[in-house]
Design an enzyme around this catalytic site. Sequence first.
Site, PDB file in Angstrom:
ATOM      1  N   LYS A 161       7.546   0.995  -2.733  1.00  0.00           N
ATOM      2  CA  LYS A 161       6.454   0.256  -3.397  1.00  0.00           C
ATOM      3  C   LYS A 161       5.095   0.596  -2.793  1.00  0.00           C
ATOM      4  O   LYS A 161       4.974   0.763  -1.573  1.00  0.00           O
ATOM      5  CB  LYS A 161       6.671  -1.266  -3.248  1.00  0.00           C
ATOM      6  CG  LYS A 161       7.942  -1.774  -3.909  1.00  0.00           C
ATOM      7  CD  LYS A 161       8.178  -3.244  -3.611  1.00  0.00           C
ATOM      8  CE  LYS A 161       7.398  -4.171  -4.515  1.00  0.00           C
ATOM      9  NZ  LYS A 161       7.827  -5.590  -4.324  1.00  0.00           N
ATOM     10  N   GLU A 203      11.601  -1.568   0.331  1.00  0.00           N
ATOM     11  CA  GLU A 203      12.246  -2.873   0.245  1.00  0.00           C
ATOM     12  C   GLU A 203      13.654  -2.708  -0.288  1.00  0.00           C
ATOM     13  O   GLU A 203      13.919  -1.793  -1.069  1.00  0.00           O
ATOM     14  CB  GLU A 203      11.492  -3.744  -0.793  1.00  0.00           C
ATOM     15  CG  GLU A 203      10.715  -4.862  -0.206  1.00  0.00           C
ATOM     16  CD  GLU A 203       9.924  -5.640  -1.254  1.00  0.00           C
ATOM     17  OE1 GLU A 203      10.245  -5.594  -2.457  1.00  0.00           O
ATOM     18  OE2 GLU A 203       8.966  -6.294  -0.836  1.00  0.00           O
ATOM     19  N   TYR A 205      16.313  -3.172  -2.898  1.00  0.00           N
ATOM     20  CA  TYR A 205      16.209  -3.412  -4.335  1.00  0.00           C
ATOM     21  C   TYR A 205      17.290  -4.417  -4.710  1.00  0.00           C
ATOM     22  O   TYR A 205      18.482  -4.132  -4.587  1.00  0.00           O
ATOM     23  CB  TYR A 205      16.402  -2.097  -5.100  1.00  0.00           C
ATOM     24  CG  TYR A 205      16.285  -2.244  -6.592  1.00  0.00           C
ATOM     25  CD1 TYR A 205      15.059  -2.484  -7.187  1.00  0.00           C
ATOM     26  CD2 TYR A 205      17.415  -2.134  -7.403  1.00  0.00           C
ATOM     27  CE1 TYR A 205      14.948  -2.617  -8.569  1.00  0.00           C
ATOM     28  CE2 TYR A 205      17.310  -2.270  -8.778  1.00  0.00           C
ATOM     29  CZ  TYR A 205      16.069  -2.514  -9.357  1.00  0.00           C
ATOM     30  OH  TYR A 205      15.967  -2.639 -10.716  1.00  0.00           O
ATOM     31  N   HIS A 238       8.343  -4.416 -15.407  1.00  0.00           N
ATOM     32  CA  HIS A 238       7.791  -5.305 -14.369  1.00  0.00           C
ATOM     33  C   HIS A 238       6.606  -6.129 -14.864  1.00  0.00           C
ATOM     34  O   HIS A 238       5.840  -6.654 -14.056  1.00  0.00           O
ATOM     35  CB  HIS A 238       7.389  -4.511 -13.117  1.00  0.00           C
ATOM     36  CG  HIS A 238       8.485  -3.659 -12.567  1.00  0.00           C
ATOM     37  ND1 HIS A 238       9.707  -4.179 -12.196  1.00  0.00           N
ATOM     38  CD2 HIS A 238       8.570  -2.332 -12.350  1.00  0.00           C
ATOM     39  CE1 HIS A 238      10.480  -3.194 -11.759  1.00  0.00           C
ATOM     40  NE2 HIS A 238       9.816  -2.064 -11.857  1.00  0.00           N
ATOM     41  N   GLU A 278       4.798 -15.198  -5.084  1.00  0.00           N
ATOM     42  CA  GLU A 278       5.897 -14.699  -5.901  1.00  0.00           C
ATOM     43  C   GLU A 278       7.121 -14.415  -5.026  1.00  0.00           C
ATOM     44  O   GLU A 278       6.995 -13.791  -3.967  1.00  0.00           O
ATOM     45  CB  GLU A 278       5.473 -13.416  -6.633  1.00  0.00           C
ATOM     46  CG  GLU A 278       4.303 -13.669  -7.576  1.00  0.00           C
ATOM     47  CD  GLU A 278       4.005 -12.504  -8.516  1.00  0.00           C
ATOM     48  OE1 GLU A 278       3.446 -12.759  -9.599  1.00  0.00           O
ATOM     49  OE2 GLU A 278       4.341 -11.345  -8.175  1.00  0.00           O
ATOM     50  N   ARG A 294      -5.490 -15.753  -7.344  1.00  0.00           N
ATOM     51  CA  ARG A 294      -6.288 -16.018  -8.549  1.00  0.00           C
ATOM     52  C   ARG A 294      -5.483 -16.899  -9.488  1.00  0.00           C
ATOM     53  O   ARG A 294      -4.315 -17.181  -9.240  1.00  0.00           O
ATOM     54  CB  ARG A 294      -6.589 -14.692  -9.242  1.00  0.00           C
ATOM     55  CG  ARG A 294      -5.290 -13.944  -9.562  1.00  0.00           C
ATOM     56  CD  ARG A 294      -5.469 -12.756 -10.460  1.00  0.00           C
ATOM     57  NE  ARG A 294      -4.290 -11.920 -10.471  1.00  0.00           N
ATOM     58  CZ  ARG A 294      -3.208 -12.113 -11.201  1.00  0.00           C
ATOM     59  NH1 ARG A 294      -3.120 -13.172 -11.995  1.00  0.00           N
ATOM     60  NH2 ARG A 294      -2.181 -11.297 -11.126  1.00  0.00           N
ATOM     61  N   VAL A 297      -2.012 -15.640 -15.640  1.00  0.00           N
ATOM     62  CA  VAL A 297      -1.897 -15.727 -17.101  1.00  0.00           C
ATOM     63  C   VAL A 297      -1.052 -16.943 -17.490  1.00  0.00           C
ATOM     64  O   VAL A 297      -1.376 -17.689 -18.417  1.00  0.00           O
ATOM     65  CB  VAL A 297      -1.251 -14.442 -17.672  1.00  0.00           C
ATOM     66  CG1 VAL A 297      -1.043 -14.555 -19.181  1.00  0.00           C
ATOM     67  CG2 VAL A 297      -2.066 -13.216 -17.326  1.00  0.00           C
ATOM     68  N   ARG A 340       3.971 -14.720 -24.366  1.00  0.00           N
ATOM     69  CA  ARG A 340       2.766 -13.881 -24.409  1.00  0.00           C
ATOM     70  C   ARG A 340       2.860 -13.007 -25.649  1.00  0.00           C
ATOM     71  O   ARG A 340       3.687 -12.104 -25.719  1.00  0.00           O
ATOM     72  CB  ARG A 340       2.691 -12.969 -23.191  1.00  0.00           C
ATOM     73  CG  ARG A 340       2.597 -13.674 -21.868  1.00  0.00           C
ATOM     74  CD  ARG A 340       2.263 -12.640 -20.797  1.00  0.00           C
ATOM     75  NE  ARG A 340       2.335 -13.213 -19.463  1.00  0.00           N
ATOM     76  CZ  ARG A 340       1.910 -12.609 -18.363  1.00  0.00           C
ATOM     77  NH1 ARG A 340       1.385 -11.393 -18.456  1.00  0.00           N
ATOM     78  NH2 ARG A 340       2.020 -13.179 -17.191  1.00  0.00           N
TER      79      ARG A 340
HETATM   80  P1  ADP Z   1       3.188  -5.961  -9.011  1.00  0.00           P
HETATM   81  O1  ADP Z   1       2.133  -6.430  -8.071  1.00  0.00           O
HETATM   82  O2  ADP Z   1       3.017  -4.541  -9.426  1.00  0.00           O
HETATM   83  O3  ADP Z   1       3.394  -6.903 -10.148  1.00  0.00           O
HETATM   84  P2  ADP Z   1       5.491  -7.109  -7.568  1.00  0.00           P
HETATM   85  O4  ADP Z   1       5.766  -6.848  -6.139  1.00  0.00           O
HETATM   86  O5  ADP Z   1       4.910  -8.440  -7.925  1.00  0.00           O
HETATM   87  O6  ADP Z   1       4.550  -5.932  -8.152  1.00  0.00           O
HETATM   88  O7  ADP Z   1       6.809  -6.886  -8.421  1.00  0.00           O
HETATM   89  C1  ADP Z   1       6.805  -6.950  -9.823  1.00  0.00           C
HETATM   90  C2  ADP Z   1       8.221  -7.070 -10.327  1.00  0.00           C
HETATM   91  O8  ADP Z   1       9.018  -5.952  -9.882  1.00  0.00           O
HETATM   92  C3  ADP Z   1       8.967  -8.290  -9.812  1.00  0.00           C
HETATM   93  O9  ADP Z   1       8.710  -9.432 -10.589  1.00  0.00           O
HETATM   94  C4  ADP Z   1      10.412  -7.825  -9.962  1.00  0.00           C
HETATM   95  O10 ADP Z   1      10.811  -7.910 -11.322  1.00  0.00           O
HETATM   96  C5  ADP Z   1      10.331  -6.372  -9.577  1.00  0.00           C
HETATM   97  N1  ADP Z   1      10.592  -6.190  -8.118  1.00  0.00           N
HETATM   98  C6  ADP Z   1       9.668  -6.174  -7.128  1.00  0.00           C
HETATM   99  N2  ADP Z   1      10.282  -6.036  -5.920  1.00  0.00           N
HETATM  100  C7  ADP Z   1      11.613  -5.957  -6.150  1.00  0.00           C
HETATM  101  C8  ADP Z   1      12.785  -5.805  -5.319  1.00  0.00           C
HETATM  102  N3  ADP Z   1      12.693  -5.699  -3.988  1.00  0.00           N
HETATM  103  N4  ADP Z   1      14.002  -5.767  -5.927  1.00  0.00           N
HETATM  104  C9  ADP Z   1      14.110  -5.865  -7.281  1.00  0.00           C
HETATM  105  N5  ADP Z   1      13.049  -6.007  -8.108  1.00  0.00           N
HETATM  106  C10 ADP Z   1      11.815  -6.047  -7.569  1.00  0.00           C
END
Ligand code: ADP
Length: 458
Positions: A161, A203, A205, A238, A278, A294, A297, A340
Amino acid sequence: MAGRLQKVLIANRGEIALRIQRACREMGIPSVAVHSTADAEAMHVRLADESVCIGPPAARDSYLNAAAILSAAIITGADAIHPGYGFLSENAAFADMVEAHGITFIGPTPEHIRMMGDKIAAKAAMASLGVPLVPGSDGEVADVEEARRVAARIGYPVLVKAAAGGGGRGMKVAGDAAGLEEAFRVARAEARAAFGSEAVYVEKYLDRPRHVELQVLADGEGGVVHFGERDCSLQRRHQKLLEEAGCPALSAAERARLGATVTAALARLGYRNAGTLEFLYQDGQFAFIEMNTRLQVEHPVTELVCGVDLVREQIRLAAGERLGYAQQDIGFSGHAIECRITAEDPESFLPTPGLVTAYHAPGGFGVRVDSALYAGYRVPPFYDSLVAKLIVHAPTRAQAIARMERSLAEFAIVGIRTTLPLHQRIVADEAFRAGEYDIHWLERLVARGGSAGPEVVP
Ligand code: ADP
């Protein structure tokens, strides 16, 4: 320093600009709309007390043009800026500039925006405050060898990520050691292109988590309360499509436990204004992934179950007021769902900008529509495709689903294709109705063109 805000400039467009304008009007605070040349006929401009054109259509020249927005605030005598979501809302340098000009930024401090905008720093801060994390690397991962060592420790599959990530970009899954090199390279390249920083981390998954997030408000003086959780698992690429409050899989006791951990952490941080933490939730465990500094939505579902106007609270807190209430004063009533609706083809998801020839919004008991659409409005091709948020509230989840079904059927947006039919499919699906879904469920529904079917590990 507590004192009333005299005039609020709203640095946004569309439904959220209207949402903020409405809160200002009810508080008796004049507001200023800003708009690009493409938005001269937009509803948030038509209904504004005052408006200023800040540049040509491209967002980088208008809604992301910090100098033009600041000039608009100075010219109109605005003493506060509400950034809404997206655009400059999580831009710490913008918040710095606003405050350097003696204007109130309706949001957290630039330091906290900066900290949470770097997901590696955010995770480190939350870990030190006792918030549980998704297992992963200790900070940035410099090369593939290091990524391999981390993956060997936490086990595959892993997710690479972007530290500066947002909007679901800069994220790549690796199922095994062979796939890691490619995932690492692509995530880095995407991160560099999209965010100008190639810092990435690794991370675990999770194979079937729910996305559960907690809404908080804080006054910067140690007063912090939470307004419960939202389940935002229904995502495509996502990106969230439908959200509910509360989470169908969470008990009141689990909510209270998570809330206590989070509010204690934010009180120690000295956080102020609105924020959302989150989490991924799987097998009864919460794991923090990021914090948004912030308004979100999906904030209306929380407003409906808690009976609170979050934008009004943001404005009040930005004026220097204390919260004035405690956790036990916040109640949760019934269930709320938000769909949405976007100007996209419901199957290909290609954008469908164009002229809205007729428009009829649903109504009735427990129905709220946050939208800047009207008949005769031309949806421009330059911005996010969100055109309406349909939000319903009812005593039970089953009643909320029934209310959403009948509201979706009443909704008429003619002239452009929208995702209304997709939402009708979601709310009619048995697994959704049973509350049995995770973050991968909607992708399967979309891919099969029919029922989402049984669980499969991707
Ligand atoms: P962004 O800031 O791009 O929205 P996030 O870290 O909030 O990224 O992650 C967005 C989405 O990606 C999460 O809601 C989830 O669906 C998926 N995701 C993120 N991290 C993981 C993980 N470690 N394992 C599985 N899905 C993940």
